[in-house]
Design a protein around this motif. Structure first.
Motif, PDB file in Angstrom:
ATOM      1  N   ASP A 139       3.275   0.871  -7.592  1.00  0.00           N
ATOM      2  CA  ASP A 139       2.707   2.065  -6.990  1.00  0.00           C
ATOM      3  C   ASP A 139       3.730   2.832  -6.165  1.00  0.00           C
ATOM      4  O   ASP A 139       3.773   4.065  -6.184  1.00  0.00           O
ATOM      5  N   ARG A 140       4.554   2.103  -5.429  1.00  0.00           N
ATOM      6  CA  ARG A 140       5.463   2.756  -4.488  1.00  0.00           C
ATOM      7  C   ARG A 140       6.818   3.083  -5.120  1.00  0.00           C
ATOM      8  O   ARG A 140       7.371   4.158  -4.873  1.00  0.00           O
ATOM      9  N   VAL A 141       7.366   2.184  -5.919  1.00  0.00           N
ATOM     10  CA  VAL A 141       8.703   2.392  -6.479  1.00  0.00           C
ATOM     11  C   VAL A 141       8.673   3.415  -7.610  1.00  0.00           C
ATOM     12  O   VAL A 141       9.609   4.204  -7.781  1.00  0.00           O
ATOM     13  N   TYR A 142       7.586   3.439  -8.375  1.00  0.00           N
ATOM     14  CA  TYR A 142       7.466   4.381  -9.486  1.00  0.00           C
ATOM     15  C   TYR A 142       7.079   5.765  -8.961  1.00  0.00           C
ATOM     16  O   TYR A 142       6.018   6.302  -9.235  1.00  0.00           O
ATOM     17  N   ALA A 143       7.963   6.364  -8.216  1.00  0.00           N
ATOM     18  CA  ALA A 143       7.683   7.641  -7.564  1.00  0.00           C
ATOM     19  C   ALA A 143       7.602   8.783  -8.573  1.00  0.00           C
ATOM     20  O   ALA A 143       8.197   8.724  -9.659  1.00  0.00           O
TER      21      ALA A 143
ATOM     22  N   ALA B 181       0.822  -1.215   0.000  1.00  0.00           N
ATOM     23  CA  ALA B 181       0.000   0.000   0.000  1.00  0.00           C
ATOM     24  C   ALA B 181       0.853   1.261   0.000  1.00  0.00           C
ATOM     25  O   ALA B 181       1.715   1.457   0.871  1.00  0.00           O
ATOM     26  N   LEU B 182       0.624   2.121  -0.986  1.00  0.00           N
ATOM     27  CA  LEU B 182       1.228   3.451  -1.002  1.00  0.00           C
ATOM     28  C   LEU B 182       0.493   4.310   0.015  1.00  0.00           C
ATOM     29  O   LEU B 182      -0.731   4.435  -0.031  1.00  0.00           O
ATOM     30  N   ASP B 183       1.226   4.923   0.941  1.00  0.00           N
ATOM     31  CA  ASP B 183       0.580   5.778   1.937  1.00  0.00           C
ATOM     32  C   ASP B 183       1.592   6.781   2.481  1.00  0.00           C
ATOM     33  O   ASP B 183       2.737   6.866   2.007  1.00  0.00           O
ATOM     34  N   ALA B 184       1.180   7.532   3.483  1.00  0.00           N
ATOM     35  CA  ALA B 184       2.020   8.604   4.019  1.00  0.00           C
ATOM     36  C   ALA B 184       3.309   8.083   4.627  1.00  0.00           C
ATOM     37  O   ALA B 184       4.303   8.824   4.714  1.00  0.00           O
ATOM     38  N   ASP B 185       3.352   6.821   5.059  1.00  0.00           N
ATOM     39  CA  ASP B 185       4.569   6.275   5.652  1.00  0.00           C
ATOM     40  C   ASP B 185       5.702   6.149   4.647  1.00  0.00           C
ATOM     41  O   ASP B 185       6.860   5.941   5.047  1.00  0.00           O
ATOM     42  N   ASP B 186       5.411   6.267   3.353  1.00  0.00           N
ATOM     43  CA  ASP B 186       6.458   6.189   2.341  1.00  0.00           C
ATOM     44  C   ASP B 186       7.329   7.442   2.316  1.00  0.00           C
ATOM     45  O   ASP B 186       8.380   7.455   1.672  1.00  0.00           O
ATOM     46  N   ASP B 187       6.897   8.491   2.987  1.00  0.00           N
ATOM     47  CA  ASP B 187       7.660   9.740   3.100  1.00  0.00           C
ATOM     48  C   ASP B 187       8.076   9.897   4.556  1.00  0.00           C
ATOM     49  O   ASP B 187       7.245  10.178   5.419  1.00  0.00           O
ATOM     50  N   ARG B 188       9.362   9.717   4.823  1.00  0.00           N
ATOM     51  CA  ARG B 188       9.830   9.779   6.209  1.00  0.00           C
ATOM     52  C   ARG B 188       9.665  11.162   6.810  1.00  0.00           C
ATOM     53  O   ARG B 188       9.648  11.314   8.039  1.00  0.00           O
ATOM     54  N   ALA B 189       9.502  12.181   5.956  1.00  0.00           N
ATOM     55  CA  ALA B 189       9.356  13.549   6.461  1.00  0.00           C
ATOM     56  C   ALA B 189       7.900  13.979   6.600  1.00  0.00           C
ATOM     57  O   ALA B 189       7.629  15.125   6.956  1.00  0.00           O
ATOM     58  N   HIS B 190       6.965  13.070   6.318  1.00  0.00           N
ATOM     59  CA  HIS B 190       5.545  13.445   6.406  1.00  0.00           C
ATOM     60  C   HIS B 190       5.173  13.732   7.854  1.00  0.00           C
ATOM     61  O   HIS B 190       5.462  12.955   8.764  1.00  0.00           O
ATOM     62  N   LEU B 191       4.528  14.866   8.076  1.00  0.00           N
ATOM     63  CA  LEU B 191       4.154  15.273   9.433  1.00  0.00           C
ATOM     64  C   LEU B 191       2.866  14.577   9.859  1.00  0.00           C
ATOM     65  O   LEU B 191       1.912  14.509   9.085  1.00  0.00           O
TER      66      LEU B 191
ATOM     67  N   ALA C  38       2.024  14.504  -4.774  1.00  0.00           N
ATOM     68  CA  ALA C  38       2.815  15.587  -4.181  1.00  0.00           C
ATOM     69  C   ALA C  38       3.766  15.050  -3.116  1.00  0.00           C
ATOM     70  O   ALA C  38       4.939  15.438  -3.059  1.00  0.00           O
ATOM     71  N   ASN C  39       3.283  14.154  -2.258  1.00  0.00           N
ATOM     72  CA  ASN C  39       4.156  13.577  -1.245  1.00  0.00           C
ATOM     73  C   ASN C  39       5.264  12.746  -1.872  1.00  0.00           C
ATOM     74  O   ASN C  39       6.422  12.790  -1.438  1.00  0.00           O
ATOM     75  N   SER C  40       4.907  11.980  -2.921  1.00  0.00           N
ATOM     76  CA  SER C  40       5.903  11.164  -3.605  1.00  0.00           C
ATOM     77  C   SER C  40       6.991  12.042  -4.213  1.00  0.00           C
ATOM     78  O   SER C  40       8.186  11.744  -4.092  1.00  0.00           O
ATOM     79  N   LYS C  41       6.585  13.120  -4.852  1.00  0.00           N
ATOM     80  CA  LYS C  41       7.544  14.035  -5.478  1.00  0.00           C
ATOM     81  C   LYS C  41       8.464  14.670  -4.446  1.00  0.00           C
ATOM     82  O   LYS C  41       9.692  14.729  -4.636  1.00  0.00           O
ATOM     83  N   ARG C  42       7.886  15.143  -3.358  1.00  0.00           N
ATOM     84  CA  ARG C  42       8.707  15.796  -2.330  1.00  0.00           C
ATOM     85  C   ARG C  42       9.690  14.805  -1.711  1.00  0.00           C
ATOM     86  O   ARG C  42      10.864  15.133  -1.509  1.00  0.00           O
ATOM     87  N   ALA C  43       9.204  13.596  -1.412  1.00  0.00           N
ATOM     88  CA  ALA C  43      10.086  12.603  -0.801  1.00  0.00           C
ATOM     89  C   ALA C  43      11.221  12.213  -1.746  1.00  0.00           C
ATOM     90  O   ALA C  43      12.369  12.050  -1.317  1.00  0.00           O
ATOM     91  N   PHE C  44      10.894  12.077  -3.039  1.00  0.00           N
ATOM     92  CA  PHE C  44      11.924  11.736  -4.017  1.00  0.00           C
ATOM     93  C   PHE C  44      12.946  12.864  -4.133  1.00  0.00           C
ATOM     94  O   PHE C  44      14.162  12.616  -4.140  1.00  0.00           O
ATOM     95  N   ASP C  45      12.478  14.096  -4.229  1.00  0.00           N
ATOM     96  CA  ASP C  45      13.370  15.245  -4.424  1.00  0.00           C
ATOM     97  C   ASP C  45      14.245  15.511  -3.206  1.00  0.00           C
ATOM     98  O   ASP C  45      15.388  15.967  -3.342  1.00  0.00           O
ATOM     99  N   THR C  46      13.716  15.262  -2.015  1.00  0.00           N
ATOM    100  CA  THR C  46      14.433  15.627  -0.794  1.00  0.00           C
ATOM    101  C   THR C  46      15.154  14.456  -0.142  1.00  0.00           C
ATOM    102  O   THR C  46      15.812  14.628   0.884  1.00  0.00           O
ATOM    103  N   GLY C  47      15.023  13.258  -0.726  1.00  0.00           N
ATOM    104  CA  GLY C  47      15.707  12.098  -0.166  1.00  0.00           C
ATOM    105  C   GLY C  47      15.058  11.540   1.082  1.00  0.00           C
ATOM    106  O   GLY C  47      15.743  10.913   1.907  1.00  0.00           O
TER     107      GLY C  47
END
Length: 259
Positions: A114-118, A47-57, A66-75
């Protein structure tokens, strides 16, 4: 060459498991490097969800793209996503191997996509203008690599023939081959499909292995499916409709393959 096999079957002692092991041995014996992502063995989170972005508040609104893009861009992507993306960058060829379940891939493999294809990795790349609508359908971050499906199904080949009850196998696999593989740039080879999988005995396995071996030996020389590239003039932009002078009077999935 370097080959990544993404494998989705829950039983190592299955036909799929045996074919996966055969594929690894065949490729390695030919001098290729091989990595395998065995999704069930890895206990892959589908499941793709908010936990895929370690910086998600906590409590913040989740937007998948948007979360996928930010997480990819910011590492700040989760470590399992980053590891699979690194494998895709490493590979010269990708093999997706799975049983056909309810006319598609198993949910765990769809979850890998879903998750790897950020966003920023497999989609959402390239300029958008009057002549170019993103780097996709023949372009993108995975361009220059090859991909092939290895699929088992319980039905007969005739069930998936042009007049078969299940529909043509190329139509059934179109969303995967065209939408998941060709979209981010892979050259997509014709699929390798093993029919009547539950009826394969020892002699049948020898035949299935030999046929798969021939496809693996030709992984670098087989002509890819001639999908039409989006930005080379076949489609109106930004409508992304095939020009009327190409395949005139026709519709359906087949018009997106050059003949």
């Amino acid at each position: 060459m370097k080959v990544l096999i993404v494998y989705a079957h829950p039983e190592p002692r299955s036909l799929n498991g045996a074919l996966k092991d055969f594929a690894v041995q065949r490729l390695q014996s030919a001098g290729h490097e091989v990595q395998v992502s065995d999704l069930y063995a890895m206990r892959w989170k589908a499941a793709l969800d908010a936990d895929d972005d370690r910086a998600h508040l906590p409590g913040a609104r989740f937007d998948a793209s948007a979360n996928s893009k930010r997480a990819f861009d910011t590492g700040s992507q989760s470590a399992d996503i980053e590891a699979e993306q690194a494998k895709l960058r490493w590979a010269d060829a990708l093999i997706l191997q799975f049983p056909l379940w309810w006319f598609s891939m198993p949910a765990i493999l769809k979850g890998w996509v879903d998750r790897v294809y950020a966003c920023g990795f497999a989609y959402g790349v390239g300029e958008h203008s009057d002549t170019h609508w993103g780097d996709r359908y023949g372009e993108g971050t995975l361009a220059g690599k090859r991909a092939m499906l290895v699929v088992t199904t319980g039905g007969w080949a005739s069930h998936y023939a042009p007049r078969g009850i299940n529909g043509p196998i190329d139509d059934i696999l179109f969303p995967i081959q065209h939408g998941i593989l060709f979209y981010p740039g892979f050259e997509v080879l014709p699929p390798h499909v093993i029919y009547r999988s539950s009826r394969i005995d020892e002699a049948g396995f020898a035949q299935a292995s030999a046929a798969l071996g021939e496809r693996l030996d030709a992984l670098w020389t087989t002509e890819p499916i001639a999908f039409r590239r989006q930005n080379l003039g076949d489609y109106h932009i930004p409508e992304l409709e095939l020009r009327p002078e190409l395949a005139p009077g026709e519709s359906g999935l087949g018009i997106h393959v050059r003949r």
